[in-house]
Design an enzyme around this catalytic site. Structure first.
Site, mmCIF file in Angstrom:
data_model
loop_
_atom_site.group_PDB
_atom_site.id
_atom_site.type_symbol
_atom_site.label_atom_id
_atom_site.label_comp_id
_atom_site.label_asym_id
_atom_site.label_seq_id
_atom_site.Cartn_x
_atom_site.Cartn_y
_atom_site.Cartn_z
ATOM 1 C CB SER A 1 -0.903 0.003 1.231
ATOM 2 O OG SER A 1 -1.441 1.291 1.391
ATOM 3 C CG HIS B 1 -3.849 -1.478 -1.841
ATOM 4 N ND1 HIS B 1 -4.959 -2.206 -2.184
ATOM 5 C CD2 HIS B 1 -4.223 -0.690 -0.797
ATOM 6 C CE1 HIS B 1 -5.973 -1.879 -1.390
ATOM 7 N NE2 HIS B 1 -5.552 -0.956 -0.530
ATOM 8 C CG ASP C 1 -5.171 2.504 0.766
ATOM 9 O OD1 ASP C 1 -6.104 1.689 0.687
ATOM 10 O OD2 ASP C 1 -4.010 2.179 1.107
ATOM 11 C CG MET D 1 -8.543 7.078 2.473
ATOM 12 S SD MET D 1 -7.767 6.975 4.088
ATOM 13 C CE MET D 1 -6.825 5.466 3.908
ATOM 14 C CG HIS E 1 -9.252 0.221 -0.645
ATOM 15 N ND1 HIS E 1 -8.660 -0.077 0.570
ATOM 16 C CD2 HIS E 1 -10.590 0.265 -0.391
ATOM 17 C CE1 HIS E 1 -9.594 -0.191 1.502
ATOM 18 N NE2 HIS E 1 -10.768 0.016 0.947
ATOM 19 C CG MET F 1 -11.474 3.256 2.020
ATOM 20 S SD MET F 1 -9.872 3.175 2.843
ATOM 21 C CE MET F 1 -8.806 3.231 1.414
ATOM 22 N N GLY G 1 -3.010 3.676 7.844
ATOM 23 C CA GLY G 1 -2.052 2.581 7.851
ATOM 24 C C GLY G 1 -1.563 2.346 9.269
ATOM 25 C CG ASP H 1 -6.252 -2.981 2.881
ATOM 26 O OD1 ASP H 1 -5.196 -2.772 3.503
ATOM 27 O OD2 ASP H 1 -6.840 -2.114 2.206
ATOM 28 C CB SER I 1 3.164 -0.094 8.461
ATOM 29 O OG SER I 1 2.158 -0.981 8.851
HETATM 30 C C1 DX5 Z 1 -6.398 1.349 5.461
HETATM 31 C C2 DX5 Z 1 -5.905 1.067 4.059
HETATM 32 C C3 DX5 Z 1 -4.786 0.137 3.957
HETATM 33 C C4 DX5 Z 1 -3.512 0.546 4.678
HETATM 34 C C5 DX5 Z 1 -2.855 -0.718 5.114
HETATM 35 O O1 DX5 Z 1 -7.588 2.030 5.375
HETATM 36 O O2 DX5 Z 1 -6.973 0.517 3.291
HETATM 37 O O3 DX5 Z 1 -4.506 -0.223 2.607
HETATM 38 O O4 DX5 Z 1 -2.632 1.307 3.896
HETATM 39 O O5 DX5 Z 1 -1.753 -0.401 5.890
HETATM 40 P P1 DX5 Z 1 -1.121 -1.424 6.957
HETATM 41 O O6 DX5 Z 1 -0.622 -2.615 6.161
HETATM 42 O O7 DX5 Z 1 -0.019 -0.626 7.565
HETATM 43 O O8 DX5 Z 1 -2.213 -1.805 7.908
HETATM 44 ZN ZN ZN Z 2 -6.469 -0.255 1.260
#
Ligand code: DX5
Ligand code: ZN
Length: 213
Positions: free
Chosen positions: A6, A31, A33, A35, A64, A66, A142, A173, A196
């Site tokens: 991610s 990936h 994200d 938001m 992804h 959100m 994350g 995820d 992370s």
């Molecule tokens: C959270 C995101 C994830 C995030 C995952 O809302 O959808 O993709 O970046 O990060 P880690 O692996 O650190 O949980």
């Molecule tokens: Zn995600």
């Protein structure tokens, strides 16, 4: 197991370098994200930055969403030709219609389930989906810790998709690392997102490889 690092955990001051590095370190997907500050209490990136990621990436994008207005964002990101676009079922009144729209744009449609949403929510959509993404954290940030109720949920979804559509992948995820990867594998998961864990590791190739079991 396919691995999708991610980009949320990348160094945004060195985004091109970080995207190139994960692609050269053997990841399977990138990936991204998105938001909107409404569906989740965080705000990330739009098409200007995602297009810079797409330019640097040599692996397919897994976007992804959100966000509150899924259709608007699907139309916004479709020109970047991501491999997958996933949207949250909790925020969509007409998921079947949106699946058809994403597919008509030449993109593989995926649906995301929050930690509380049962796998039965996608039962009648499974045959039209390329992937179901199970959240193992609450979406927004994350670096959160893994919510382990995703394991029985993945087992259940695995049984359902084996019956209805064996080509539909299961992605997980949030909080994924080398400690929970075997449990996810045993539950039938095909793709993991790792933010992370990959970006904090001193050797990204080694981190990615440790999840490709
Ligand atoms: C959270 C995101 C994830 C995030 C995952 O809302 O959808 O993709 O970046 O990060 P880690 O692996 O650190 O949980
Ligand atoms: Zn995600």
């Amino acid at each position: 197991m396919l691995v999708a690092p991610s980009v949320l955990s990348a160094d945004f001051g060195n985004l091109q370098r970080d995207v190139e590095e994960i692609c050269n370190s053997g990841c399977d997907l990138v990936h991204v994200d998105v938001m909107d500050g409404h569906f989740v209490p965080n705000l990330t990136i739009g098409p200007v930055v995602v297009s810079a990621i797409a330019k640097a990436a040599t692996k397919p994008l897994d976007i992804h969403l959100m966000v509150e207005n899924n259709t608007f964002f699907v139309e916004l990101f479709a020109p970047l030709k991501p491999h997958y676009i996933s949207f949250h079922i909790e925020e969509e009144k007409h998921p079947h219609r949106l699946i058809q729209k994403i597919r008509s744009l030449g993109i593989k449609p995926a649906i995301v389930l929050n930690p509380h949403t049962p796998p039965e929510a996608v039962e009648y959509l499974l045959k039209d989906l390329d992937m179901v993404l199970l959240m193992s954290v609450n979406p927004g940030f994350g670096g959160q810790s893994f919510i382990d109720n995703v394991i029985p949920k993945a087992f259940k979804l695995n049984e359902m998709r084996n019956k209805i559509n064996p080509n539909c992948l299961i992605e997980v995820d949030g909080g994924v690392n080398d400690k929970n990867i075997q449990l996810l594998k045993n539950a039938g998961v095909d793709v993991v997102v790792a933010g992370s864990y990959v970006f904090k590791h001193k050797d990204k190739a080694q981190a990615i490889q440790s999840l490709q079991i």
